[in-house]
Design a protein around this motif. Structure first.
Motif, PDB file in Angstrom:
ATOM      1  N   ALA A   6       0.834  -1.210   0.000  1.00 25.94           N
ATOM      2  CA  ALA A   6       0.000   0.000   0.000  1.00 25.94           C
ATOM      3  C   ALA A   6       0.863   1.253   0.000  1.00 25.94           C
ATOM      4  CB  ALA A   6      -0.921  -0.011   1.227  1.00 25.94           C
ATOM      5  N   VAL A   7       1.944   1.242   0.793  1.00 23.41           N
ATOM      6  CA  VAL A   7       2.864   2.376   0.821  1.00 23.41           C
ATOM      7  C   VAL A   7       3.496   2.568  -0.551  1.00 23.41           C
ATOM      8  CG1 VAL A   7       5.079   3.165   1.748  1.00 23.41           C
ATOM      9  CG2 VAL A   7       3.312   2.291   3.284  1.00 23.41           C
ATOM     10  N   PHE A   8       3.904   1.487  -1.191  1.00 26.98           N
ATOM     11  CA  PHE A   8       4.513   1.564  -2.521  1.00 26.98           C
ATOM     12  C   PHE A   8       3.553   2.192  -3.527  1.00 26.98           C
ATOM     13  CE2 PHE A   8       8.312  -0.519  -1.453  1.00 26.98           C
ATOM     14  CZ  PHE A   8       9.126  -0.599  -2.581  1.00 26.98           C
ATOM     15  N   ARG A   9       2.311   1.721  -3.548  1.00 29.28           N
ATOM     16  CA  ARG A   9       1.342   2.228  -4.521  1.00 29.28           C
ATOM     17  C   ARG A   9       1.090   3.720  -4.323  1.00 29.28           C
ATOM     18  NH1 ARG A   9      -1.320  -2.563  -3.176  1.00 29.28           N
ATOM     19  NH2 ARG A   9      -2.767  -1.415  -1.834  1.00 29.28           N
ATOM     20  N   THR A  10       0.882   4.121  -3.084  1.00 25.48           N
ATOM     21  CA  THR A  10       0.529   5.522  -2.824  1.00 25.48           C
ATOM     22  C   THR A  10       1.700   6.452  -3.096  1.00 25.48           C
ATOM     23  OG1 THR A  10      -1.039   4.796  -1.128  1.00 25.48           O
ATOM     24  CG2 THR A  10      -0.391   7.106  -1.114  1.00 25.48           C
ATOM     25  N   ILE A  11       2.891   6.114  -2.604  1.00 25.18           N
ATOM     26  CA  ILE A  11       4.044   6.987  -2.815  1.00 25.18           C
ATOM     27  C   ILE A  11       4.397   7.059  -4.297  1.00 25.18           C
ATOM     28  CG2 ILE A  11       6.523   7.201  -2.403  1.00 25.18           C
ATOM     29  CD1 ILE A  11       6.108   6.371   0.430  1.00 25.18           C
ATOM     30  N   SER A  12       4.323   5.947  -5.013  1.00 28.58           N
ATOM     31  CA  SER A  12       4.640   5.956  -6.443  1.00 28.58           C
ATOM     32  C   SER A  12       3.724   6.916  -7.199  1.00 28.58           C
ATOM     33  CB  SER A  12       4.516   4.542  -7.023  1.00 28.58           C
ATOM     34  OG  SER A  12       5.465   3.673  -6.437  1.00 28.58           O
TER      35      SER A  12
END
Length: 289
Positions: A268-274
């Motif tokens: 989830a962190v990866f998707r949002t920050i990307s």
């Protein structure tokens, strides 16, 4: 028995009025649309369309099915939104994110706000460090790092380009005569090499081992400093001295250990920050490591 496919067929024919256009939307042959429509009319023992002036116009039973199709679509959309919110809420846990001071102070807060909005169960723990913590040994879960080549053993995604330039306090004069720099044991090595080549040592009036202090001194007019463009360009108190320095260009990476990528909170962190970084850094592509 009526199916969602039947409703989609009727709705598409009613909206377009032509079998060829409806078939194109449904990714079917016009003959298949015609055959399915006739089979549905036989099932319901009712004519759903009448053909006038070369167009298919819904009859009363046809309009009734179109209304039902509309309600079903709205219900499905509502269920999807509800399940998406529920799924986001179920993602939770602490995610330790390490980032250098400039990123942690100027880019990360907005990204954390987006994470909190979309995944309220995720609890970020921010470790501000210019050193790349060992992700393989679990010193951090996620790392945001400027580098041209990510370390081996990590997986990740490029967030976008990083450019740096010289900045000084805004004034009519745009020529830097006094300079600020990092101490010998701190700051990016590329910055130190560029300063050693292009700035006389006698012009350096102060050195710092902290990015925030360097930035603050430049804002107060103590001297010019090399800063990331995402910091300098956004600061109304500063003006750029010259163009971004090509030798200092790098890329920002979002990294983690391979075993961490499938953990829901890290994903989830990866998707949002990307997504957020693509807007902040002006990068439309995000290649994988």
């Amino acid at each position: 028995m009526l199916t969602s496919r039947d409703l989609s067929l009727v709705e598409a024919v009613a909206r377009h009025g032509r079998l060829a256009d409806a078939a194109r939307e449904l990714k079917l042959d016009p003959s298949t649309v015609f055959r399915r429509l006739k089979a549905l009319e036989a099932l319901l023992e009712a004519a759903l369309f009448e053909r006038r002036d070369g167009r298919y116009r819904a009859t009363d039973p046809g309009r009734r099915l179109v209304e039902v199709a509309g309600r079903v679509t709205l219900e499905l959309q509502a269920v999807q939104r509800e399940l998406t919110r529920t799924g986001s809420a179920l993602v939770g846990g602490t995610v330790r994110i390490t980032a250098p001071a400039d990123v942690a102070n100027h880019l990360l807060p907005a990204w954390l706000a987006a994470i909190a909005h979309e995944h309220p169960g995720v609890r970020p723990e921010v470790l501000v460090s210019d050193q790349l913590l060992d992700l393989q040994r679990g010193e951090a879960d996620v790392a945001i790092r400027p580098t041209r080549k990510p370390p081996t053993g990590c997986v990740g995604r490029q967030l976008g380009p990083l450019r740096s330039a010289a900045y000084m306090r805004r004034s009519r004069a745009a020529r830097a005569q006094r300079w600020l720099a990092y101490t010998a044991s701190s700051g990016p090595q590329a910055d130190a090499r560029w300063m050693a080549t292009h700035v006389p040592a006698t012009a350096v009036v102060a050195r710092f081992d902290d990015f925030a202090a360097l930035h603050a001194a430049a804002r107060e007019g103590l001297g010019a400093a090399v800063l990331p463009c995402f910091v300098g360009d956004a600061d109304p108190a500063l003006q750029r001295v010259g163009e971004p320095v090509a030798a200092l260009q790098s890329r920002l990476w979002l990294l983690c250990a391979p075993t961490m990528r499938r953990i829901p909170s890290v994903a989830a962190v990866f998707r949002t920050i990307s997504r957020e970084a693509a807007s902040a850094l002006g990068s439309a592509s995000t290649p994988e490591a």
